[in-house]
Design an enzyme around this catalytic site. Sequence first.
Site, PDB file in Angstrom:
ATOM      1  N   ASN A 185      13.503  -8.758  23.333  1.00 45.80           N
ATOM      2  CA  ASN A 185      14.304  -8.267  22.207  1.00 45.80           C
ATOM      3  C   ASN A 185      13.563  -7.053  21.655  1.00 45.80           C
ATOM      4  OD1 ASN A 185      15.688  -7.785  19.864  1.00 45.80           O
ATOM      5  ND2 ASN A 185      15.011  -9.648  18.795  1.00 45.80           N
ATOM      6  N   LYS A 229      14.489  -5.055  19.445  1.00 49.46           N
ATOM      7  CA  LYS A 229      14.775  -4.842  18.003  1.00 49.46           C
ATOM      8  C   LYS A 229      15.096  -3.357  17.750  1.00 49.46           C
ATOM      9  CE  LYS A 229      11.793  -8.687  16.864  1.00 49.46           C
ATOM     10  NZ  LYS A 229      11.320  -9.505  15.778  1.00 49.46           N
ATOM     11  N   HIS A 265      20.453 -13.735  15.443  1.00 52.92           N
ATOM     12  CA  HIS A 265      18.996 -13.622  15.255  1.00 52.92           C
ATOM     13  C   HIS A 265      18.690 -13.803  13.766  1.00 52.92           C
ATOM     14  CE1 HIS A 265      14.962 -11.939  15.132  1.00 52.92           C
ATOM     15  NE2 HIS A 265      14.912 -12.144  16.443  1.00 52.92           N
ATOM     16  N   GLU A 312      16.807 -12.258  11.864  1.00 53.38           N
ATOM     17  CA  GLU A 312      16.793 -11.002  11.091  1.00 53.38           C
ATOM     18  C   GLU A 312      18.208 -10.609  10.689  1.00 53.38           C
ATOM     19  OE1 GLU A 312      14.481  -8.764  13.940  1.00 53.38           O
ATOM     20  OE2 GLU A 312      12.746 -10.032  13.475  1.00 53.38           O
ATOM     21  N   GLU A 335      13.924 -20.193  17.606  1.00 55.15           N
ATOM     22  CA  GLU A 335      12.952 -19.250  17.070  1.00 55.15           C
ATOM     23  C   GLU A 335      12.585 -19.636  15.638  1.00 55.15           C
ATOM     24  OE1 GLU A 335      13.113 -15.298  19.343  1.00 55.15           O
ATOM     25  OE2 GLU A 335      14.448 -15.131  17.643  1.00 55.15           O
ATOM     26  N   GLY A 372       7.167 -12.452  14.886  1.00 57.11           N
ATOM     27  CA  GLY A 372       6.457 -11.235  14.501  1.00 57.11           C
ATOM     28  C   GLY A 372       5.205 -11.495  13.679  1.00 57.11           C
ATOM     29  N   SER A 432       6.341 -14.995  18.670  1.00 58.68           N
ATOM     30  CA  SER A 432       4.964 -14.642  19.043  1.00 58.68           C
ATOM     31  C   SER A 432       4.575 -15.123  20.440  1.00 58.68           C
ATOM     32  CB  SER A 432       3.974 -15.147  17.981  1.00 58.68           C
ATOM     33  OG  SER A 432       4.252 -14.533  16.728  1.00 58.68           O
TER      34      SER A 432
END
Length: 248
Positions: A9, A11, A94, A96, A166, A172, A212
């Site tokens: 991904n 991003k 996702h 985010e 996730e 991250g 991660s």
Amino acid sequence: MRKKMVAGNWKMNMTPSQAVQLAGELKNTAVNDEVDVVFCVPAIDIIPVVNEVKGTAVKVGAENMYYEEKGAYTGEIAPDMLVDAGVEYVIIGHSERREYFKESDEMINKKVKKALEHQLVPILCCGESLAQREEGITLTFIKGQIEAAFADISAEDAVKVVIAYEPIWAIGTGKVATSEQAQEVCKAIRENIRSIYGDATADVIRILYGGSVNAKNAAELFAQEDIDGGLVGGASLKPEFANIVNYK
Ligand code: PEP
């Protein structure tokens, strides 16, 4: 029995020219016959990356998609635009997007359905926050996300979805879930799918871990019974991604 998958991904990183360079480097190293390799890239990078990886086993994914066919939705991208550009996968829901763009479970369900209608494979993300983990409601919360995302989706379609577990606290942050924590939740997700659709779907559907993942922890994570690979953020932009694809 379930083929492993490693999806990057990217991003909001990589201009089109940077994207071509990165894809050009990784297409020769991120190669493993036993693993489906997918680069999920920003919308503007899709066409150049599709051209760059042509003739290799790498597949290209989008990071998002809208759930309407076409029309007055300024700034959005329709499923048939992705298909026409050569995209085969699309990340949906996702964390985010759930957090910064207020995507609800209902919108995510509409996106999963629309992607399937267009033969795009949804990489459906779910996962708990640190507060939810500490409260002890991880499994209940994720069960709710899974039930909502799969609402009114047939077993025939459901099996095509790739689920990515996730945990938000691991994305991250460099703070990876232990293989036991990741396995526990991925197994619970498979049981959620089993209770909705039965064994034939639950035993075949792929469940990835994301948060991660790196070249050091991939082998242990991917060796867990219910973990069928990874969704990789930061490390997907580095040569290290090839080591994750070649985790063993
Ligand atoms: C992600 O954003 O999907 C992700 C897993 O990121 P990272 O690998 O950087 O934690």
